[in-house]
Design a protein around this motif. Sequence first.
Motif, mmCIF file in Angstrom:
data_model
loop_
_atom_site.group_PDB
_atom_site.id
_atom_site.type_symbol
_atom_site.label_atom_id
_atom_site.label_comp_id
_atom_site.label_asym_id
_atom_site.label_seq_id
_atom_site.Cartn_x
_atom_site.Cartn_y
_atom_site.Cartn_z
ATOM 1 N N GLU B 77 52.764 44.894 27.134
ATOM 2 C CA GLU B 77 52.135 46.218 27.157
ATOM 3 C C GLU B 77 53.170 47.331 27.246
ATOM 4 O O GLU B 77 52.911 48.475 26.834
ATOM 5 N N LEU B 78 54.339 47.019 27.784
ATOM 6 C CA LEU B 78 55.376 48.046 27.949
ATOM 7 C C LEU B 78 55.879 48.549 26.597
ATOM 8 O O LEU B 78 56.379 49.651 26.470
ATOM 9 N N LEU B 83 52.792 56.423 27.460
ATOM 10 C CA LEU B 83 53.438 57.006 28.644
ATOM 11 C C LEU B 83 54.811 56.383 28.891
ATOM 12 O O LEU B 83 55.774 57.064 29.220
ATOM 13 N N ILE B 84 54.862 55.081 28.718
ATOM 14 C CA ILE B 84 56.133 54.386 28.954
ATOM 15 C C ILE B 84 57.139 54.735 27.858
ATOM 16 O O ILE B 84 58.307 54.985 28.129
ATOM 17 N N LYS B 85 56.652 54.803 26.630
ATOM 18 C CA LYS B 85 57.558 55.155 25.529
ATOM 19 C C LYS B 85 58.152 56.544 25.747
ATOM 20 O O LYS B 85 59.308 56.802 25.444
ATOM 21 N N LYS B 86 57.318 57.426 26.305
ATOM 22 C CA LYS B 86 57.791 58.803 26.487
ATOM 23 C C LYS B 86 58.723 58.940 27.693
ATOM 24 O O LYS B 86 59.784 59.546 27.601
ATOM 25 N N TRP B 87 58.351 58.355 28.822
ATOM 26 C CA TRP B 87 59.079 58.613 30.069
ATOM 27 C C TRP B 87 59.943 57.459 30.558
ATOM 28 O O TRP B 87 60.712 57.623 31.497
ATOM 29 N N ALA B 88 59.779 56.307 29.979
ATOM 30 C CA ALA B 88 60.577 55.156 30.442
ATOM 31 C C ALA B 88 60.928 54.292 29.238
ATOM 32 O O ALA B 88 60.672 53.095 29.207
ATOM 33 N N SER B 89 61.534 54.945 28.236
ATOM 34 C CA SER B 89 61.736 54.229 26.972
ATOM 35 C C SER B 89 62.625 52.987 27.127
ATOM 36 O O SER B 89 62.530 52.046 26.351
ATOM 37 N N ALA B 90 63.483 52.971 28.152
ATOM 38 C CA ALA B 90 64.320 51.780 28.364
ATOM 39 C C ALA B 90 63.441 50.544 28.547
ATOM 40 O O ALA B 90 63.771 49.452 28.074
ATOM 41 N N LEU B 91 62.307 50.735 29.221
ATOM 42 C CA LEU B 91 61.391 49.608 29.440
ATOM 43 C C LEU B 91 60.764 49.133 28.129
ATOM 44 O O LEU B 91 60.579 47.935 27.924
ATOM 45 N N SER B 92 60.420 50.077 27.259
ATOM 46 C CA SER B 92 59.870 49.672 25.959
ATOM 47 C C SER B 92 60.916 48.936 25.137
ATOM 48 O O SER B 92 60.629 47.947 24.479
ATOM 49 N N GLY B 122 63.598 43.433 32.681
ATOM 50 C CA GLY B 122 62.758 44.533 33.154
ATOM 51 C C GLY B 122 63.432 45.296 34.289
ATOM 52 O O GLY B 122 63.393 46.529 34.347
ATOM 53 N N VAL B 123 64.080 44.555 35.177
ATOM 54 C CA VAL B 123 64.749 45.179 36.314
ATOM 55 C C VAL B 123 65.963 45.984 35.835
ATOM 56 O O VAL B 123 66.264 47.062 36.355
#
Lengths: 756, 277
Positions: B77-78, B83-92, B122-123
């Motif tokens: 899902e990441l 929201l993740i793509k915008k604010w936490a793109s490293a996770l995507s 992920g970490v």
Amino acid sequence: MKNKFFSFIGKPVERVDATAKVRGEAFYGDDLIFPGMVYARAVRNPRPRIEIKKISDKKAREITGYLGVVTYKDIKGVNAWPVVMKDYPFLPEKEARFHSETVALAVAETLSAAKKAASLIEISYKELPFIDDPLKALEKNSLKIYGKDNIFSSYTIKKGNAIKALKECDFVVEGEFKTNYQVHCYLETQTATAVPEKDGSLTVYSSTQCPFYVLDAVSAATGLPNNRIKVIQTVTGGGFGGKEDVPALVASHAAICAMKFERPVRLAYDRKEDFMSMSKRHPSWAKVSYGADKNGKLKACVVDYVLDGGAYSTLSPIVLWRGAVHAAGPYKIENVFIEAKAVATNKVPCGAYRGFGQPQICFAQESLIDDLADKIGMDPIEFRLKNILKTKDETATGQKLDSSCGIKELIEIVRDRSKWIKNTPTSIGDKKRALGFSCTYYGVGLGAGGRYLDRAGAFVNIYKDGSVKVDVGNTEMGQGALTVLSQIAAETLNASMENIRISEVDTSKVPDSGPTVASRTTLMSGNAIIEACAPLRERIFLTAADMLKTSGQKMFAYGGYFYFKDRKVSFSEVIRECWGRRLKMSEQGWYVAPKTSFQKENGQGDAYVIYSYSADVADVEVDVKTGEVQVKKIYAAYDVGRLINPKLAQAQGHGGILQGMGWALYENLVIKNGIMLNPNFTDYVLPISTDAPEYDISFKEKLYKYGPYKAKGMGEVPLIGVAPAIRNAIKKACKAKINSAPMTPEIVLEKIGEEI
Amino acid sequence: MPEYIEKYYTLKDLWKSVKKLPSDRKYLAGGTDLVISLSCGNDKSSVWLDISDIDRLKEIKEDGKNIFIGAAVKISELESNPLIKKWASALSECVKYYASPSIRNTATLGGNYANASPCADGVLALAALRAKVMLNLYDKRRVVDILSIVKGPKKIDLKKDELIEGFIVSKEERKSIFMKMMHRKRFGIAKAGLCMCYKLEKGKLRDVSISLSSVAPSVVRAKKTEEYLEGKNPSKAQTKACQLIREEISPLTDIRSTSDYRMRIVSVFLSRALCSI
């Protein structure tokens, strides 16, 4: 349209077992359920080498469903597994010789109870000194764990005077090479079930390449005569050599348990125990020298080849023999001296793996030939073409190649297809790219090393409705044997594919047909089927001609029908008529491989009856900053005689190449202080589809007159030359000469560092 | 094998009954590490508490300052969550290197963190994002820095029954780069990994954070290198930064790689990352 008169031979017929396997309808060993079945679980040696003092199941007895422990004392027959030599006991009595060797078995009503009980059975032991390095095992003052010298077997092949000739050469190269284990990683782990029958006989279900090896072993372990044991091969989920010898051991353990408790017993390995205790490709060490004169003519080859056999000899002697016979490479060389040894160490016993002792020495030999071409200043392909074996030439064992030798054409095919002439390294940023070459030959069948086993039987039984049952003694393990053999039967009888049924082997229906190894199944079982079909064909064709009223004129038979003028009859109609005439509609076939003249004393003579050939060009990209190697494309060409099924032959090419790549670059089994550290798919890394190169595969069908429809053998050739082709490409791309496999990024980077 | 699995749908129900369960209990989310641990004989718990369907743990939501990613959010899902793509793109970005598609569909971000592996992809992303972790014990919450309770392989400082509720990433306009070296192209475990988040203002690096995997007992930050890079031109700072980052780590040689190789890869990665900016 060269095959236009064949109905099925040379056609891309769909696999006969594909639908069942894809739909999950095939029944593998662990899918079978028998009333009253119980489960066995191995109790394994916790250290590399121990003296067994006592085995106690006191704690296990508290587990609900636990039935008891099985040790060597329960063996009713002889406690020596019959492989090549008989040094491997079914269960050890006083000494266990490698970590995770089965010492005893726990038997219980459920699998989880058996597992729990096995973990509670205590082995009291005294730890013994062990040896884990084959080169150290060969030293004079080393610890002796086998005979006087730790050598299971050794061979010498001597032609001319290689030592002297080497001294007179204008160009000489010498190199030391090492290769590591390779694990078969078949999808289905080792699985056997032994079922005691009411009449005192035993039926054994086994996932195996060699049902007759299982028969021999179970018979030895139980003391039952051969005719009271029936071995049924279950649908087998991969073998690659890993189900040649060891399934016999697993099945024997199940049989010993079944005899003791008089219940059907299932013994199915989990992945970890399969990794730790089952057969592997031998690690190897080789020192090779080649010499050539100033014109680039090969003059001498000296090889010292050592295989790390592990704790018991199993198949090491014959793996070694095949390696030794092919060690000089597919070249015309007057002076050859090859010495080969298989050595005992306290590690998991090694055995058969696709290529059978050849890939290791081929890696050394094809790498060094390439280096010699560099030294002379010749193009590596031009150098090989100058020295390559052709028809009428002699191999290292003095065997004159009399027919079906297409290696020169194969080399030209891959040279042209890969545009070799432009083999100048290119570079984009940190990535350097170049081509590398290798070529190999492979003796099809067991050859002189296994001559007594090289025969095969077939039984063809045609029912009244026209359906045909063919029983053979060689197995389907995923390679497509059922399909290819069905094509041969259908073609010979002029039946349709749908008429033919061949299933997994049942040892009570066919005579011992030897093992399903050495790329011999198409050749041996194929010929046996043709022999069984020949008299049937005659009866069928005569009857058809009668029915069509040809009055001696030629009719036309194709695809399950017989045609004459405007009339036709089907195979099934003809069979009904044959039965009406009370003709014999079943026959046995028996094919024996031609004689070989190899002499063990000097290693000279005909080693194999016929050879298959391959040539590979690897297009490889190396990241010189990270050491990552990416195989972009493999150009391969094979001469395996007539292709019975071109689609399956292509698939064998793909699988062999990827498996060869895995061994060359990725797979790295680590054994430290006698204990395996990565017996799992997390840390034993196999290549996957994203790592696969583009394949460019060609065939040159050099017909073999004694082969079934002039075929030779296919299974192993595609793997053998892959590693050295990659190695030679890496060398060309970034000058790093890597003389060990796997060529991991760590090693590649280290070597690049040395070159800069 | 646990004797049974207790499944929960709300935190309320969980806290109501958890203390009544046998004391050798363990949380189960995706199970991709726990089931393996079981089959290796390392898990002896008698009951598993299945938290994978607790609604709160599956949330991905935002407020003015932060986004919240529930601990039971699946790795797959990441990849595409906006929201993740915008604010936490490293996770995507980490997802395409993360195990296999089937594992990604089962494994959770919270599980990746709880397993405390030094190679956790992920970490690695969460650390470079300077995320915080929200922990919950009997409905009492505490929020701590992501790496502050990770003590080493499989070692994480959680109290008994303390639950990883989710992760908090502050909304910052930073770019990210994720790099992972493994033995094959996909489906591999990191021999070394680097994740970098940064801003670029008039050719100068600002607000840099760099995390590294598989080079220490846990995922670590390269703080000295981060400090050095602050305000620097990325390509000009390259040589010194690569030297600095090697001084910050002392990786081990183990079955997956060697100390020397890991050192070299970290510095090659940093150099390639800085060149790409």
